[in-house]
Design a protein around this motif. Structure first.
Motif, PDB file in Angstrom:
ATOM      1  N   TYR A  20       1.035  -0.978  -0.134  1.00 32.96           N
ATOM      2  CA  TYR A  20       0.037   0.076   0.149  1.00 32.96           C
ATOM      3  C   TYR A  20       0.459   1.028  -0.115  1.00 32.96           C
ATOM      4  O   TYR A  20       0.571   2.266  -0.504  1.00 32.96           O
ATOM      5  CB  TYR A  20      -1.051  -0.071   1.489  1.00 32.96           C
ATOM      6  N   ALA A  21       1.794   1.023   0.313  1.00 28.99           N
ATOM      7  CA  ALA A  21       2.661   2.393   0.426  1.00 28.99           C
ATOM      8  C   ALA A  21       3.367   2.561  -0.916  1.00 28.99           C
ATOM      9  O   ALA A  21       3.297   3.911  -1.071  1.00 28.99           O
ATOM     10  CB  ALA A  21       4.401   2.060   1.372  1.00 28.99           C
ATOM     11  N   ASP A  22       3.682   1.923  -2.021  1.00 26.88           N
ATOM     12  CA  ASP A  22       3.969   1.572  -2.783  1.00 26.88           C
ATOM     13  C   ASP A  22       2.792   2.733  -4.003  1.00 26.88           C
ATOM     14  O   ASP A  22       2.509   3.348  -4.532  1.00 26.88           O
ATOM     15  CB  ASP A  22       3.903   0.818  -3.608  1.00 26.88           C
ATOM     16  N   ILE A  23       1.764   1.728  -3.391  1.00 29.07           N
ATOM     17  CA  ILE A  23       0.142   2.686  -3.908  1.00 29.07           C
ATOM     18  C   ILE A  23       0.715   4.421  -3.604  1.00 29.07           C
ATOM     19  O   ILE A  23      -0.060   5.509  -4.873  1.00 29.07           O
ATOM     20  CB  ILE A  23      -1.051   2.090  -4.125  1.00 29.07           C
ATOM     21  N   VAL A  24       0.659   4.876  -1.857  1.00 29.00           N
ATOM     22  CA  VAL A  24       0.620   6.120  -1.786  1.00 29.00           C
ATOM     23  C   VAL A  24       1.838   6.818  -2.417  1.00 29.00           C
ATOM     24  O   VAL A  24       1.321   7.914  -3.129  1.00 29.00           O
ATOM     25  CB  VAL A  24       0.591   5.630  -0.241  1.00 29.00           C
ATOM     26  N   ASP A  25       2.753   6.483  -2.887  1.00 25.27           N
ATOM     27  CA  ASP A  25       3.995   7.089  -3.282  1.00 25.27           C
ATOM     28  C   ASP A  25       3.984   7.035  -4.937  1.00 25.27           C
ATOM     29  O   ASP A  25       3.510   8.398  -5.118  1.00 25.27           O
ATOM     30  CB  ASP A  25       4.973   6.200  -3.206  1.00 25.27           C
ATOM     31  N   LEU A  26       2.730   6.407  -5.642  1.00 25.26           N
ATOM     32  CA  LEU A  26       2.062   6.779  -6.707  1.00 25.26           C
ATOM     33  C   LEU A  26       2.008   7.793  -6.819  1.00 25.26           C
ATOM     34  O   LEU A  26       1.604   8.322  -7.540  1.00 25.26           O
ATOM     35  CB  LEU A  26       1.960   4.917  -7.440  1.00 25.26           C
ATOM     36  N   TYR A  27       0.779   8.134  -6.227  1.00 27.06           N
ATOM     37  CA  TYR A  27      -0.775   9.040  -5.870  1.00 27.06           C
ATOM     38  C   TYR A  27      -0.070   9.643  -5.227  1.00 27.06           C
ATOM     39  O   TYR A  27      -1.488  10.646  -5.490  1.00 27.06           O
ATOM     40  CB  TYR A  27      -2.080   8.283  -6.007  1.00 27.06           C
ATOM     41  N   LYS A  28       0.319  10.111  -4.053  1.00 25.64           N
ATOM     42  CA  LYS A  28       0.354  11.407  -3.219  1.00 25.64           C
ATOM     43  C   LYS A  28       0.229  12.393  -4.297  1.00 25.64           C
ATOM     44  O   LYS A  28      -0.987  13.295  -3.328  1.00 25.64           O
ATOM     45  CB  LYS A  28       0.742  11.194  -2.184  1.00 25.64           C
ATOM     46  N   ASP A  29       1.051  12.562  -4.915  1.00 25.86           N
ATOM     47  CA  ASP A  29       0.971  13.925  -5.376  1.00 25.86           C
ATOM     48  C   ASP A  29      -0.258  14.026  -6.516  1.00 25.86           C
ATOM     49  O   ASP A  29      -1.198  15.940  -5.948  1.00 25.86           O
ATOM     50  CB  ASP A  29       1.865  14.609  -6.547  1.00 25.86           C
ATOM     51  N   LYS A  30      -0.552  13.422  -7.089  1.00 23.94           N
ATOM     52  CA  LYS A  30      -2.006  14.186  -7.467  1.00 23.94           C
ATOM     53  C   LYS A  30      -3.213  14.036  -6.766  1.00 23.94           C
ATOM     54  O   LYS A  30      -3.762  15.125  -7.172  1.00 23.94           O
ATOM     55  CB  LYS A  30      -2.359  13.113  -8.183  1.00 23.94           C
ATOM     56  N   ILE A  31      -2.878  13.149  -6.041  1.00 19.96           N
ATOM     57  CA  ILE A  31      -4.550  13.673  -4.805  1.00 19.96           C
ATOM     58  C   ILE A  31      -4.289  14.421  -4.222  1.00 19.96           C
ATOM     59  O   ILE A  31      -4.769  15.122  -4.417  1.00 19.96           O
ATOM     60  CB  ILE A  31      -4.329  12.008  -3.837  1.00 19.96           C
ATOM     61  N   TYR A  32      -2.942  14.717  -3.633  1.00 19.79           N
ATOM     62  CA  TYR A  32      -3.081  16.423  -3.148  1.00 19.79           C
ATOM     63  C   TYR A  32      -3.630  17.284  -3.845  1.00 19.79           C
ATOM     64  O   TYR A  32      -3.930  18.247  -3.598  1.00 19.79           O
ATOM     65  CB  TYR A  32      -1.213  16.047  -2.149  1.00 19.79           C
ATOM     66  N   ARG A  33      -2.846  17.487  -5.487  1.00 18.84           N
ATOM     67  CA  ARG A  33      -3.131  18.455  -6.272  1.00 18.84           C
ATOM     68  C   ARG A  33      -4.752  18.377  -6.782  1.00 18.84           C
ATOM     69  O   ARG A  33      -5.202  19.600  -6.454  1.00 18.84           O
ATOM     70  CB  ARG A  33      -2.402  18.306  -6.965  1.00 18.84           C
ATOM     71  N   LEU A  34      -5.114  17.724  -6.495  1.00 20.80           N
ATOM     72  CA  LEU A  34      -6.609  17.553  -6.302  1.00 20.80           C
ATOM     73  C   LEU A  34      -7.270  18.205  -5.063  1.00 20.80           C
ATOM     74  O   LEU A  34      -8.191  19.314  -5.367  1.00 20.80           O
ATOM     75  CB  LEU A  34      -7.088  16.448  -6.892  1.00 20.80           C
ATOM     76  N   CYS A  35      -6.842  18.340  -4.614  1.00 23.72           N
ATOM     77  CA  CYS A  35      -7.589  18.122  -2.699  1.00 23.72           C
ATOM     78  C   CYS A  35      -6.828  20.381  -2.854  1.00 23.72           C
ATOM     79  O   CYS A  35      -7.968  20.643  -2.671  1.00 23.72           O
ATOM     80  CB  CYS A  35      -6.638  17.719  -1.976  1.00 23.72           C
TER      81      CYS A  35
END
Length: 187
Positions: A20-35
């Motif tokens: 799950y940490a790998d998934i978070v690393d993959l999407y963290k910037d995109k999700i933060y930007r959206l928020c």
């Protein structure tokens, strides 16, 4: 990339937290930007992004593998941001100031290696104006505008994320653009 994500999801379902940490690393910037684009506040965006990942982890068993994981995750984040918008007072649309400065916002920290200082200032002012106009949109228009023009998602992906018919997405996108034109007509 979806194949990689689906393999990591299978590992998560088997109890592998590192997957799950790998998934978070993959999407963290995109999700933060959206928020951030939806909420206009760094701290609220960080909280919403973190909560989106927690909810996704807790509810990973409800994820439908026939759907794109990114769409599912965007949907969670967008819904959290919309909930936060609804809980906000409607007159609180302020950009966050950098502590210890005299009125500087995060926009002033964007660098441009090619633009002159005057062009950079104009660009920052324009970005700030556009961001404020987006923040003043009703949340139903704001969410489709951010997902389409800031995140670059297709209408179909937006439809899946927001769980709306494609026609409704198109209508909200059109009305959101019209509202932005009215707000930004002076430019």
């Amino acid at each position: 990339m979806e194949i990689f994500v689906k393999k990591r999801i299978k590992a998560v379902k088997k109890g592998d937290q590192n997957a799950y940490a790998d998934i978070v690393d993959l999407y963290k910037d995109k999700i933060y930007r959206l928020c951030y684009r939806m909420l206009g506040n760094r701290h609220e965006a960080e909280d919403a992004a973190q909560e989106a990942f927690i909810r996704a982890y807790v509810n990973i068993h409800t994820y439908n593998p026939n759907m794109r994981f990114s769409s599912w995750l965007y949907r969670i984040a967008a819904n959290l941001a919309i909930d936060k918008i609804r809980k906000k007072k409607p007159d609180a649309y302020l950009d966050e100031e950098i502590s210890g400065t005299d009125g500087l916002t995060m926009y002033s920290q964007l660098s441009s290696s090619e633009a002159s200082p005057e062009e950079a200032l104009e660009s920052l002012e324009l970005q700030e104006t556009v961001q404020k106009a987006i923040e003043q949109l009703p949340e139903k228009y704001r969410s489709v505008i951010v997902l389409k023009y800031i995140e670059g998602l297709s209408l179909q992906e937006i439809s899946e994320i927001l769980d709306l018919p494609l026609g409704t997405v198109k209508t909200r996108l059109h009305r959101g653009r019209e509202a932005l034109r009215k707000h930004l007509g002076h430019l």
